[in-house]
Design a protein around this motif. Structure first.
Motif, PDB file in Angstrom:
ATOM      1  N   ASP A  80      -6.635   5.963   8.533  1.00 27.50           N
ATOM      2  CA  ASP A  80      -6.112   5.746   9.885  1.00 27.50           C
ATOM      3  C   ASP A  80      -5.731   4.282  10.104  1.00 27.50           C
ATOM      4  O   ASP A  80      -4.730   3.981  10.773  1.00 27.50           O
ATOM      5  CB  ASP A  80      -7.141   6.173  10.931  1.00 27.50           C
ATOM      6  CG  ASP A  80      -7.300   7.680  11.019  1.00 27.50           C
ATOM      7  OD1 ASP A  80      -6.431   8.395  10.483  1.00 27.50           O
ATOM      8  OD2 ASP A  80      -8.297   8.138  11.616  1.00 27.50           O
ATOM      9  N   ASP A  81      -6.530   3.372   9.548  1.00 27.49           N
ATOM     10  CA  ASP A  81      -6.233   1.945   9.690  1.00 27.49           C
ATOM     11  C   ASP A  81      -4.892   1.605   9.046  1.00 27.49           C
ATOM     12  O   ASP A  81      -4.068   0.883   9.631  1.00 27.49           O
ATOM     13  CB  ASP A  81      -7.355   1.113   9.059  1.00 27.49           C
ATOM     14  CG  ASP A  81      -7.097  -0.378   9.156  1.00 27.49           C
ATOM     15  OD1 ASP A  81      -6.984  -0.890  10.286  1.00 27.49           O
ATOM     16  OD2 ASP A  81      -6.986  -1.039   8.101  1.00 27.49           O
ATOM     17  N   TYR A  82      -4.650   2.148   7.853  1.00 22.95           N
ATOM     18  CA  TYR A  82      -3.383   1.866   7.183  1.00 22.95           C
ATOM     19  C   TYR A  82      -2.211   2.563   7.867  1.00 22.95           C
ATOM     20  O   TYR A  82      -1.071   2.083   7.808  1.00 22.95           O
ATOM     21  CB  TYR A  82      -3.464   2.237   5.700  1.00 22.95           C
ATOM     22  CG  TYR A  82      -4.059   1.114   4.881  1.00 22.95           C
ATOM     23  CD1 TYR A  82      -3.259   0.101   4.354  1.00 22.95           C
ATOM     24  CD2 TYR A  82      -5.430   1.036   4.666  1.00 22.95           C
ATOM     25  CE1 TYR A  82      -3.794  -0.948   3.636  1.00 22.95           C
ATOM     26  CE2 TYR A  82      -5.982  -0.019   3.943  1.00 22.95           C
ATOM     27  CZ  TYR A  82      -5.161  -1.001   3.429  1.00 22.95           C
ATOM     28  OH  TYR A  82      -5.707  -2.052   2.731  1.00 22.95           O
ATOM     29  N   ARG A  83      -2.462   3.674   8.528  1.00 24.18           N
ATOM     30  CA  ARG A  83      -1.382   4.310   9.294  1.00 24.18           C
ATOM     31  C   ARG A  83      -0.963   3.399  10.456  1.00 24.18           C
ATOM     32  O   ARG A  83       0.226   3.311  10.794  1.00 24.18           O
ATOM     33  CB  ARG A  83      -1.842   5.662   9.841  1.00 24.18           C
ATOM     34  CG  ARG A  83      -1.932   6.754   8.814  1.00 24.18           C
ATOM     35  CD  ARG A  83      -1.941   8.129   9.460  1.00 24.18           C
ATOM     36  NE  ARG A  83      -2.417   9.127   8.548  1.00 24.18           N
ATOM     37  CZ  ARG A  83      -1.693   9.633   7.552  1.00 24.18           C
ATOM     38  NH1 ARG A  83      -0.470   9.210   7.351  1.00 24.18           N
ATOM     39  NH2 ARG A  83      -2.209  10.548   6.759  1.00 24.18           N
ATOM     40  N   GLN A  84      -1.926   2.749  11.054  1.00 22.57           N
ATOM     41  CA  GLN A  84      -1.613   1.822  12.144  1.00 22.57           C
ATOM     42  C   GLN A  84      -0.801   0.637  11.622  1.00 22.57           C
ATOM     43  O   GLN A  84       0.139   0.170  12.271  1.00 22.57           O
ATOM     44  CB  GLN A  84      -2.902   1.342  12.803  1.00 22.57           C
ATOM     45  CG  GLN A  84      -3.636   2.415  13.580  1.00 22.57           C
ATOM     46  CD  GLN A  84      -4.931   1.906  14.210  1.00 22.57           C
ATOM     47  OE1 GLN A  84      -5.177   0.709  14.259  1.00 22.57           O
ATOM     48  NE2 GLN A  84      -5.761   2.826  14.676  1.00 22.57           N
ATOM     49  N   SER A 109       3.040  -0.380  12.669  1.00 19.11           N
ATOM     50  CA  SER A 109       3.393  -1.733  13.073  1.00 19.11           C
ATOM     51  C   SER A 109       4.554  -2.278  12.241  1.00 19.11           C
ATOM     52  O   SER A 109       5.482  -2.899  12.761  1.00 19.11           O
ATOM     53  CB  SER A 109       2.171  -2.655  12.930  1.00 19.11           C
ATOM     54  OG  SER A 109       2.501  -3.983  13.257  1.00 19.11           O
ATOM     55  N   LEU A 110       4.518  -2.015  10.915  1.00 20.38           N
ATOM     56  CA  LEU A 110       5.603  -2.460  10.038  1.00 20.38           C
ATOM     57  C   LEU A 110       6.923  -1.794  10.408  1.00 20.38           C
ATOM     58  O   LEU A 110       7.990  -2.432  10.380  1.00 20.38           O
ATOM     59  CB  LEU A 110       5.260  -2.153   8.582  1.00 20.38           C
ATOM     60  CG  LEU A 110       4.165  -3.007   7.934  1.00 20.38           C
ATOM     61  CD1 LEU A 110       3.811  -2.454   6.559  1.00 20.38           C
ATOM     62  CD2 LEU A 110       4.602  -4.459   7.827  1.00 20.38           C
ATOM     63  N   PHE A 146       0.835  -1.191   0.000  1.00 19.32           N
ATOM     64  CA  PHE A 146       0.000   0.000   0.000  1.00 19.32           C
ATOM     65  C   PHE A 146       0.873   1.245   0.000  1.00 19.32           C
ATOM     66  O   PHE A 146       2.068   1.194   0.310  1.00 19.32           O
ATOM     67  CB  PHE A 146      -0.919   0.018   1.227  1.00 19.32           C
ATOM     68  CG  PHE A 146      -0.178   0.045   2.547  1.00 19.32           C
ATOM     69  CD1 PHE A 146       0.141   1.250   3.162  1.00 19.32           C
ATOM     70  CD2 PHE A 146       0.203  -1.138   3.168  1.00 19.32           C
ATOM     71  CE1 PHE A 146       0.828   1.270   4.369  1.00 19.32           C
ATOM     72  CE2 PHE A 146       0.889  -1.130   4.372  1.00 19.32           C
ATOM     73  CZ  PHE A 146       1.196   0.075   4.976  1.00 19.32           C
ATOM     74  N   VAL A 147       0.256   2.359  -0.371  1.00 17.35           N
ATOM     75  CA  VAL A 147       0.925   3.662  -0.336  1.00 17.35           C
ATOM     76  C   VAL A 147       0.003   4.641   0.369  1.00 17.35           C
ATOM     77  O   VAL A 147      -1.203   4.679   0.086  1.00 17.35           O
ATOM     78  CB  VAL A 147       1.228   4.196  -1.756  1.00 17.35           C
ATOM     79  CG1 VAL A 147       1.981   5.522  -1.673  1.00 17.35           C
ATOM     80  CG2 VAL A 147       2.013   3.184  -2.568  1.00 17.35           C
TER      81      VAL A 147
END
Length: 280
Positions: free
Chosen positions: A250-254, A258-259, A218-219
């Motif tokens: 926000d979900d992808y920021r989390q 984590s990554l 994702f980007v």
């Protein structure tokens, strides 16, 4: 490459503004269509950013919405004019996702994770060609276009773009069968890690085990102007998907956070790249 207004970003901004003005005028899309005698769906296309708007249509909307402030009208017309321009990426729409390139062109921060390949902004010409051939998505005659487009994108690194990339170790190991390309690509990653202050590169090692984004990349695109909300881009083989809802972003920021925790630190990543370079 100096950062110029992106037609794609301006079209999105115009769409949001037209929707806001219509709602402020307390008019439905059906009422607008009827009042202006437009074809069904035209206003929806404009408000979704899928339609290039001619100046006369914008003026008709401003009159219908009773916008009498000439500065406001001029600002909307200017957005429309910028949205109708063609970006440098227009010539490469047959081999790359032009919509994504348009959104990337004006981003202030690009955060990317790819599970199997080196992120596009970090690719050398040799790697871009190798990757394009492996995908089978373009013909041999398109390879030069792919390489040229990649090199144009890399010019973004010379400006004020903040770039965070999580590079999966598996993408690096896949280069082992192409030593010449591997040396050039890994050397380039080392140079970026050491020389560009706005670039953050972390290697996600296989030893990290299972992680928050298994099998999918994702980007996240962020913008300096608050008029342009952040986007998430999910690349697909036949086209990409954009996510705009705040909860989705926000979900992808989390996931990204984590990554970053699972990945090696910047210094450790640089050491890992240098060690890998010795083994090529």
């Amino acid at each position: 490459m100096s950062k110029r207004p992106s037609p794609t970003v301006r079209r999105r901004r115009l769409a949001r503004e037209l929707r806001r003005l219509r709602e402020a005028a307390e008019l439905s899309t059906t009422q607008v269509t009827r009042e202006l005698g437009w074809a069904a769906g035209r206003i929806n296309h404009l408000e979704n950013g899928r339609h290039r708007t001619d100046p006369s249509a914008l003026r008709d909307l401003m009159r219908l919405y009773r916008i009498e402030d000439t500065k406001k009208v001029d600002a909307v017309l200017a957005l429309g004019r910028q949205a109708r321009e063609k970006g440098w990426w227009h010539s490469y729409s047959s081999v790359l996702d032009a919509d994504y390139l348009g959104f990337e062109a004006e981003a202030s921060t690009v955060s990317v994770y790819q599970p199997a390949v080196i992120p596009g902004l970090f690719q050398t010409a040799g790697y871009a060609a190798l990757s394009a051939r492996a995908s089978g998505a373009v013909t041999e005659g398109d390879i030069d276009q792919v390489i040229t487009a990649r090199l144009e994108r890399k010019k973004l690194l010379r400006d004020d773009l903040n770039l965070l990339a999580i590079v999966d170790e598996s993408a690096l190991l896949r280069l082992s069968h192409s030593p010449e390309v591997a040396k050039e690509q890994i050397s380039h990653l080392i140079d970026l890690s050491e020389g560009v202050n706005r670039v953050t590169l972390q290697v996600l090692p296989l030893s990290a085990g299972l992680h928050a984004s298994m099998g999918s990349g994702f980007v996240i695109l962020d913008y300096a102007d608050e008029s342009d909300p952040s986007l998430v881009y999910l690349e697909g083989r036949t086209g990409g998907t954009f996510l705009e809802k705040k909860e989705e972003v926000d979900d992808y920021r989390q996931v990204l956070t984590s990554l970053m925790r699972s990945a090696l630190s910047e210094n450790e990543s640089l050491k890992a790249l240098k060690n890998l370079m010795k083994e090529v």
